[in-house]
Scaffold this motif. Structure first.
Motif, PDB file in Angstrom:
ATOM      1  N   ALA A  31       0.777  -1.198   0.058  1.00 59.06           N
ATOM      2  CA  ALA A  31       0.110  -0.124   0.073  1.00 59.06           C
ATOM      3  C   ALA A  31       1.058   1.253  -0.178  1.00 59.06           C
ATOM      4  CB  ALA A  31      -0.945  -0.049   1.226  1.00 59.06           C
ATOM      5  N   TRP A  32       0.559   2.330  -0.701  1.00 55.71           N
ATOM      6  CA  TRP A  32       1.139   3.245  -1.112  1.00 55.71           C
ATOM      7  C   TRP A  32       0.586   4.709  -0.849  1.00 55.71           C
ATOM      8  CZ3 TRP A  32       6.115   1.728  -2.880  1.00 55.71           C
ATOM      9  CH2 TRP A  32       6.035   0.482  -3.410  1.00 55.71           C
ATOM     10  N   THR A  33       1.251   5.766  -0.603  1.00 54.36           N
ATOM     11  CA  THR A  33       0.548   7.193  -0.724  1.00 54.36           C
ATOM     12  C   THR A  33       1.564   8.095  -1.273  1.00 54.36           C
ATOM     13  OG1 THR A  33      -0.584   8.716   0.769  1.00 54.36           O
ATOM     14  CG2 THR A  33       1.731   8.317   1.354  1.00 54.36           C
ATOM     15  N   TYR A  34       1.157   9.163  -1.972  1.00 57.63           N
ATOM     16  CA  TYR A  34       1.694  10.270  -2.573  1.00 57.63           C
ATOM     17  C   TYR A  34       2.608  10.976  -1.856  1.00 57.63           C
ATOM     18  CZ  TYR A  34      -1.144   9.375  -7.000  1.00 57.63           C
ATOM     19  OH  TYR A  34      -1.598   8.883  -8.036  1.00 57.63           O
ATOM     20  N   ASP A  35       3.968  11.492  -2.294  1.00 57.02           N
ATOM     21  CA  ASP A  35       4.792  11.872  -1.617  1.00 57.02           C
ATOM     22  C   ASP A  35       4.835  13.604  -2.156  1.00 57.02           C
ATOM     23  OD1 ASP A  35       6.369  12.726   0.716  1.00 57.02           O
ATOM     24  OD2 ASP A  35       8.274  12.365  -0.531  1.00 57.02           O
ATOM     25  N   HIS A  36       4.043  14.189  -1.952  1.00 59.23           N
ATOM     26  CA  HIS A  36       3.972  15.526  -2.379  1.00 59.23           C
ATOM     27  C   HIS A  36       3.534  16.799  -1.412  1.00 59.23           C
ATOM     28  CE1 HIS A  36       4.302  14.538  -6.773  1.00 59.23           C
ATOM     29  NE2 HIS A  36       3.447  13.637  -6.403  1.00 59.23           N
ATOM     30  N   LEU A  37       3.845  18.012  -1.662  1.00 58.00           N
ATOM     31  CA  LEU A  37       3.323  19.025  -1.046  1.00 58.00           C
ATOM     32  C   LEU A  37       1.834  19.106  -1.276  1.00 58.00           C
ATOM     33  CD1 LEU A  37       6.511  21.342  -0.976  1.00 58.00           C
ATOM     34  CD2 LEU A  37       5.850  19.894   0.832  1.00 58.00           C
ATOM     35  N   GLY A  38       1.449  18.796  -2.344  1.00 54.23           N
ATOM     36  CA  GLY A  38       0.195  19.187  -2.903  1.00 54.23           C
ATOM     37  C   GLY A  38       0.227  18.544  -4.432  1.00 54.23           C
ATOM     38  N   TRP A  39      -0.841  18.039  -4.840  1.00 57.18           N
ATOM     39  CA  TRP A  39      -0.964  17.372  -6.061  1.00 57.18           C
ATOM     40  C   TRP A  39      -1.952  17.917  -7.129  1.00 57.18           C
ATOM     41  CZ3 TRP A  39      -4.203  13.173  -8.306  1.00 57.18           C
ATOM     42  CH2 TRP A  39      -3.499  12.613  -9.538  1.00 57.18           C
ATOM     43  N   GLY A  67       4.962   1.983   1.388  1.00 60.17           N
ATOM     44  CA  GLY A  67       5.801   2.932   0.589  1.00 60.17           C
ATOM     45  C   GLY A  67       5.408   4.256  -0.065  1.00 60.17           C
ATOM     46  N   THR A  68       6.230   5.241  -0.487  1.00 60.54           N
ATOM     47  CA  THR A  68       6.006   6.233  -0.916  1.00 60.54           C
ATOM     48  C   THR A  68       5.917   6.023  -2.601  1.00 60.54           C
ATOM     49  OG1 THR A  68       8.381   6.653  -1.222  1.00 60.54           O
ATOM     50  CG2 THR A  68       7.297   7.712   0.511  1.00 60.54           C
ATOM     51  N   PHE A  69       4.802   6.677  -3.279  1.00 61.98           N
ATOM     52  CA  PHE A  69       4.717   6.647  -4.645  1.00 61.98           C
ATOM     53  C   PHE A  69       4.446   7.849  -5.269  1.00 61.98           C
ATOM     54  CE2 PHE A  69       2.253   4.668  -8.292  1.00 61.98           C
ATOM     55  CZ  PHE A  69       2.955   3.391  -8.480  1.00 61.98           C
ATOM     56  N   VAL A  70       5.635   8.655  -5.560  1.00 64.63           N
ATOM     57  CA  VAL A  70       7.056   8.324  -5.156  1.00 64.63           C
ATOM     58  C   VAL A  70       7.438   9.530  -4.541  1.00 64.63           C
ATOM     59  CG1 VAL A  70       7.454   6.600  -6.998  1.00 64.63           C
ATOM     60  CG2 VAL A  70       7.644   9.180  -7.365  1.00 64.63           C
ATOM     61  N   ALA A  71       8.564   9.478  -3.541  1.00 63.64           N
ATOM     62  CA  ALA A  71       9.389  10.576  -3.216  1.00 63.64           C
ATOM     63  C   ALA A  71      10.302  11.145  -4.415  1.00 63.64           C
ATOM     64  CB  ALA A  71      10.341  10.183  -1.865  1.00 63.64           C
ATOM     65  N   SER A  72      10.559  12.424  -4.273  1.00 59.83           N
ATOM     66  CA  SER A  72      11.464  13.063  -5.093  1.00 59.83           C
ATOM     67  C   SER A  72      12.299  14.217  -4.440  1.00 59.83           C
ATOM     68  CB  SER A  72      10.602  13.781  -6.275  1.00 59.83           C
ATOM     69  OG  SER A  72      10.115  15.116  -5.938  1.00 59.83           O
ATOM     70  N   PRO A  73      13.345  14.431  -5.287  1.00 65.47           N
ATOM     71  CA  PRO A  73      14.227  15.354  -4.722  1.00 65.47           C
ATOM     72  C   PRO A  73      13.629  17.105  -4.861  1.00 65.47           C
ATOM     73  CG  PRO A  73      15.081  14.903  -7.056  1.00 65.47           C
ATOM     74  CD  PRO A  73      13.782  13.857  -6.575  1.00 65.47           C
ATOM     75  N   VAL A  74      12.456  17.145  -5.339  1.00 58.94           N
ATOM     76  CA  VAL A  74      11.988  18.486  -5.275  1.00 58.94           C
ATOM     77  C   VAL A  74      11.844  19.163  -4.060  1.00 58.94           C
ATOM     78  CG1 VAL A  74       9.760  19.825  -6.209  1.00 58.94           C
ATOM     79  CG2 VAL A  74      10.618  18.073  -7.494  1.00 58.94           C
ATOM     80  N   ALA A  75      11.416  18.501  -3.095  1.00 50.55           N
ATOM     81  CA  ALA A  75      11.246  18.895  -1.796  1.00 50.55           C
ATOM     82  C   ALA A  75      12.065  18.136  -0.707  1.00 50.55           C
ATOM     83  CB  ALA A  75       9.514  19.127  -1.380  1.00 50.55           C
ATOM     84  N   ARG A  76      12.914  17.381  -1.246  1.00 52.07           N
ATOM     85  CA  ARG A  76      13.727  16.442  -0.178  1.00 52.07           C
ATOM     86  C   ARG A  76      15.135  16.735  -0.239  1.00 52.07           C
ATOM     87  NH1 ARG A  76      10.423  14.305   3.636  1.00 52.07           N
ATOM     88  NH2 ARG A  76       8.423  13.235   2.747  1.00 52.07           N
ATOM     89  N   HIS A  77      15.820  16.523   0.801  1.00 49.55           N
ATOM     90  CA  HIS A  77      17.392  16.685   0.957  1.00 49.55           C
ATOM     91  C   HIS A  77      17.582  15.157   1.312  1.00 49.55           C
ATOM     92  CE1 HIS A  77      21.526  17.154   2.007  1.00 49.55           C
ATOM     93  NE2 HIS A  77      21.553  18.374   1.266  1.00 49.55           N
ATOM     94  N   ILE A  97       9.150   0.534   1.631  1.00 49.29           N
ATOM     95  CA  ILE A  97       9.767   0.258   0.445  1.00 49.29           C
ATOM     96  C   ILE A  97       9.855   1.712  -0.084  1.00 49.29           C
ATOM     97  CG2 ILE A  97       9.660  -0.153  -2.084  1.00 49.29           C
ATOM     98  CD1 ILE A  97       7.696  -2.505  -1.248  1.00 49.29           C
ATOM     99  N   LEU A  98      11.098   2.243  -0.551  1.00 45.09           N
ATOM    100  CA  LEU A  98      11.214   3.784  -0.705  1.00 45.09           C
ATOM    101  C   LEU A  98      10.920   3.673  -2.393  1.00 45.09           C
ATOM    102  CD1 LEU A  98      11.893   6.767  -0.563  1.00 45.09           C
ATOM    103  CD2 LEU A  98      14.298   5.924  -0.794  1.00 45.09           C
ATOM    104  N   GLY A  99       9.747   4.353  -2.809  1.00 44.88           N
ATOM    105  CA  GLY A  99       9.457   4.681  -4.293  1.00 44.88           C
ATOM    106  C   GLY A  99      10.016   5.798  -4.415  1.00 44.88           C
ATOM    107  N   VAL A 100      10.822   6.056  -5.508  1.00 47.11           N
ATOM    108  CA  VAL A 100      11.591   7.306  -5.833  1.00 47.11           C
ATOM    109  C   VAL A 100      11.373   7.857  -7.293  1.00 47.11           C
ATOM    110  CG1 VAL A 100      13.178   7.543  -3.952  1.00 47.11           C
ATOM    111  CG2 VAL A 100      13.844   6.216  -6.001  1.00 47.11           C
ATOM    112  N   GLY A 101      11.189   9.108  -7.683  1.00 49.48           N
ATOM    113  CA  GLY A 101      11.102   9.652  -8.846  1.00 49.48           C
ATOM    114  C   GLY A 101      11.704  10.960  -9.128  1.00 49.48           C
TER     115      GLY A 101
END
Length: 297
Positions: A31-39, A67-77, A97-101
């Motif tokens: 099961a996953w969720t979006y990793d965004h500040l907004g979508w 897991g994250t579907f997906v995390a990205s470098p936009v708002a992450r260090h 599980i780390l989903g990354v994009g």
């Protein structure tokens, strides 16, 4: 075939918690969720953070992968994110599980709200490559140093490390040759959304082409084709996979024919995106999931 479901982080926990519990009870594998500040236009409504949501989900489930579907470098260090990942891997007892994009262009809310410089496709891919490389090193090595154009780390500590060894698995989202190479190098899994298309047949043709390219990337880096799990985001197609039982069954069958080990759908919503009925989800759970997963219906 394994089957996963995305639950958008839009409900207050009293309403979201039953969905996460149900995802496990229904027999979904992940099961996953979006990793965004907004979508998209959902920024006009409620939206919650992915990592606390997944932490809460870990506390009300016991078996399902999260897991994250997906995390990205936009708002992450990578450095502070590593601490969050290690913590969630620990709380979930090794189910994360780390989903990354790579993240999408400046027109996306995440990039726009941070008001950073607009990056070209090459720059976004370069940043993504650094993000994945740095996360790999940070999660594997205590006292890690990294020097890149976008990220730096000096003597970054990672104790006690991940529950999963040597680190938690990466699910790398990739549709282009360079990002597919990253998936082939670092991914326990590869996930694709296919190619934007107007019709189902065009979309599936595009997915088939991406599978061929990914096989080539695996061969180029010397990895066996069977060593990387293959995830398909079904709802990037023009037709929502849970619009009907027939639509889901057809999508699952076509994904299997193309060699995907995992498929991912979305919890039905009442408007805007992924519009469907929970009764359809329940019918798929009772009649289709057991067949796909090799269980007795």
């Amino acid at each position: 075939m394994r089957v996963g479901i995305v639950i958008l982080p839009e409900d207050r926990w009293w309403a979201a918690e039953p969905k996460w519990r149900a995802a496990e009870e229904y027999g979904f594998d992940h099961a996953w969720t979006y990793d965004h500040l907004g979508w998209r236009n959902l920024v006009d409504g409620p939206w919650f953070s992915a990592m606390p949501t997944l932490t809460a989900a870990a506390l009300v489930t016991s078996k399902i992968r999260l897991g994250t579907f997906v995390a990205s470098p936009v708002a992450r260090h990578p450095v502070p994110f590593t601490r969050e990942l290690t913590t969630l891997d620990d709380i979930s007892d090794g189910r994360f599980i780390l989903g990354v994009g790579a993240g999408v262009p400046q027109s996306n809310y995440d990039a726009a709200v941070l008001d950073g410089p607009e990056l070209s496709v090459k720059q976004r891919t370069d940043r993504f490559a650094e993000f994945v490389e740095a996360l790999d090193g940070l999660l594997m090595t205590d006292g890690f140093d990294y020097e890149g154009e976008y990220y730096r780390a000096k003597g970054a500590r990672n104790l006690p490390g991940c529950v999963q060894r040597p680190r938690l698995p990466f699910l790398v989202a990739a549709n282009g040759p360079r990002t597919m190479t990253l998936a082939a190098r670092f991914g326990a899994g590869w996930v694709t959304t296919g190619v934007k298309s107007d019709t189902q047949d065009e979309w599936w043709k595009g997915v088939a082409g991406l599978v061929k390219t990914f096989d080539e990337r695996l061969e180029a880096v010397g990895r066996d084709k069977g060593s990387v799990q293959r995830f398909l985001s079904l709802d990037s197609a023009p037709v929502f996979s849970l619009s009907s039982v027939g639509a889901f069954t057809d999508a699952a069958g076509r994904a299997g024919e193309l060699g995907f080990t995992d498929i991912v759908t979305h919890w039905p919503r009442s408007g805007d995106y992924y519009v469907g009925r929970e009764s359809t989800l329940e019918e798929v759970v009772s009649d289709v999931l057991p067949v796909l997963q090799g269980r007795s219906a």
